[in-house]
Design an enzyme around this catalytic site. Structure first.
Site, short mmCIF file in Angstrom:
data_model
loop_
_atom_site.label_atom_id
_atom_site.label_comp_id
_atom_site.label_asym_id
_atom_site.label_seq_id
_atom_site.Cartn_x
_atom_site.Cartn_y
_atom_site.Cartn_z
N HIS A 178 12.47 21.54 23.43
CA HIS A 178 12.33 21.80 22.00
C HIS A 178 10.89 21.44 21.61
CE1 HIS A 178 13.02 21.00 17.66
NE2 HIS A 178 14.12 21.72 17.78
N ASP A 255 15.48 13.68 26.02
CA ASP A 255 15.83 14.16 24.69
C ASP A 255 17.32 14.50 24.71
OD1 ASP A 255 16.49 15.84 22.59
OD2 ASP A 255 14.60 16.95 22.63
N GLN A 258 20.90 17.49 22.07
CA GLN A 258 21.99 18.45 22.26
C GLN A 258 23.07 17.93 23.20
OE1 GLN A 258 22.45 21.23 20.61
NE2 GLN A 258 20.49 21.26 19.55
N LYS A 281 23.42 15.88 14.62
CA LYS A 281 24.00 16.76 15.64
C LYS A 281 25.22 16.09 16.27
CE LYS A 281 19.51 18.79 16.58
NZ LYS A 281 19.47 20.14 16.07
N CYS A 419 12.90 26.80 17.78
CA CYS A 419 11.94 25.72 18.06
C CYS A 419 11.79 25.48 19.56
CB CYS A 419 12.33 24.41 17.37
SG CYS A 419 12.43 24.55 15.59
#
Ligand code: PMP
Length: 464
Positions: A178, A255, A258, A281, A419
């Site tokens: 991202h 990261d 997600q 999220k 993104c």
């Protein structure tokens, strides 16, 4: 360590709105049924041949019943929320926690010498403990509250990066990242004269492990990699990649934006040096997220922002700083956000996480097979390990047009570059449509998506 049962509902103040809010207001903003291109949702042809979903130990209804917004209509149709990659919907437990906090427990934390300040502080720190437990961290002290994944990565780049990067150093960044896991590295690289080096992808959208091994060297200071890609769905072998990076003395930032809502995470098993995620999220409010860092790394990190809460003492000749994690949390934090995050974690962890992951994986297989029946539809990314994200193109239709069409049927997906422009560029694309699933999505919703897309493909012919 168990997640402490400190929820704002425990404050039990009479007169707080108890009913799940939203229903009335939401109905009010729902427009009358427009002249829509849609007929009533129909089964896609051949749907009966699709494998039946047999969720082992988890039913999406058990999650749906807690989420008021999933029961609204959009453009005269029941909402089908397939934009979970952008943000997830909130259970009433979270919505009520926010109302209860502001209605009964609002106070600044740490600095107040009164009962409510103590209560708010307790809830804030209970949130930190819950995040630590959720991520498998050793201690709540390893958790820094931030606005979200973006801020967490910027914090690491600005604080750790400034002290640990220099001319000639490499920051390896997976090409599927991202933008929030690319741009902060570019900014700090420019400042420190380090280099950002992309780790290439294979044709199926996995990270090219051979190329990764070749790129690693004694110059590598940091590897930045997503635990799950927001556009390709790819779940890279983060544990193996971390072990390899550590052989070169490099740190690894994962990261997790997600990942956290889709499969259990254990930062110590991964041996990640940094792990970042966003609450929104994960069924929690926007504006709150967390950064995990290994304690020995966190201890050495200097402040990146100055202000209240992060100091020990201030003097015009010398200011001393609070211990971590507070040293990295300048100013009044998003206290209500932490309360909401705590409620979200309590809600989410009440489900069998392995069963949720298995359900989503079955739903993903179902969706892939169902979408294959849409003429001209091509899914981007086919790595063997993936979360339930389906990014696609539809021949003859711009992704924005696809999203508009679906919206008229009450189906929310996202269109654009997500993104993650380098990830799309890997497929020669600037834009694509994306349906991203969560535990509360159902096979019926997938059928509605497929039926609507089929109608779109048939529409020009019908019009002509
Ligand atoms: N990383 C990934 C993989 C994401 O999907 C997102 C959000 N789309 C982010 C980082 C940024 O998250 P936020 O905007 O909540 O900071």
């Amino acid at each position: 360590m168990t997640i402490p049962n400190v929820t704002p509902r425990g404050f039990g103040v009479p007169g707080l709105p108890a009913a799940a809010p939203g229903t009335t207001a939401v109905t009010a903003v729902t427009p009358m049924k427009p002249a829509s291109p849609s007929d009533p949702p129909a089964d896609p042809p051949g749907a009966s041949a699709l494998p039946q979903l047999q969720p082992p130990g988890f039913s999406p209804e058990s999650a749906r019943q807690d989420i008021p917004i999933l029961h609204r209509t959009v453009n005269g149709h029941p909402l089908v929320w397939l934009d979970n990659g952008a943000t997830t919907q909130k259970p009433r437990q979270v919505i009520e926690a926010l109302g209860a906090y502001y209605g009964a427990a609002n106070s600044n934390i740490h600095r107040g010498a009164h009962t409510m300040a103590r209560e708010a502080t307790q809830m804030f720190e209970a949130g930190r403990s819950a995040v630590a437990e959720f991520l498998g961290a050793r201690s709540p002290d390893d958790i820094v509250f931030v606005r979200g994944t973006t801020e967490a990565i910027n914090l690491v780049a600005q604080s750790w990066g400034r002290d640990n990067l220099g001319p000639g150093d490499d920051i390896l960044v997976a090409a599927l990242e991202h933008h929030s896991d690319i741009v902060p590295w570019q900014l700090i690289a420019e400042e420190t004269r380090a280099r950002v080096v992309p780790i290439p992808l294979t044709a199926d959208g996995a990270i090219d492990q051979g190329a990764y091994a070749d790129l690693l060297s004694s110059r590598t200071q940091l590897v930045a990699v997503s635990h799950a890609s927001n556009v390709l769905g790819t779940v890279p072998p983060v544990k193996e990649m971390t072990a390899l990076a550590h052989r070169y003395g490099a740190k690894v930032l994962v990261d997790g934006a997600q990942a956290v809502a889709h499969f259990p995470v254990d930062v110590r098993d991964l041996d990640a040096d940094f792990y970042a995620f966003s609450g929104h999220k994960l069924f929690a409010p926007t504006g709150i997220g967390a950064l995990y860092a290994k304690p020995e790394i966190l201890q050495a990190m200097r402040p990146w922002q100055g202000g209240g809460n992060m100091i020990d003492s201030v003097d015009f000749t010398r200011t001393t700083f609070a211990p971590v994690p507070h040293r990295l949390e300048a100013g009044t934090g998003h206290i209500a956000g932490v309360v909401g995050l705590l409620a979200a974690l309590n809600w989410f962890t009440s489900f069998d996480r392995e069963a949720v992951a298995a359900y989503e994986s079955t739903l993903m297989t179902y969706a892939q097979q169902a979408l294959a029946a849409v003429p001209g539809l091509e899914v981007i990314g086919s790595a063997p390990e993936r979360i339930a994200v389906l990014t696609f193109t539809l021949a003859g239709h711009d992704p924005g047009e696809v999203a508009d069409w679906l919206d008229r049927d009450g189906i929310a997906i996202r269109a654009g570059h997500h993104c993650a422009q380098p990830a799309l560029a890997h497929y020669g694309l600037e834009s694509a449509a994306r349906a991203s699933l969560a535990l509360y999505n159902t096979s019926e919703e997938v059928d509605q998506l497929v039926a609507s897309l089929r109608r779109l493909q048939e529409a020009p012919r019908a019009a002509g």
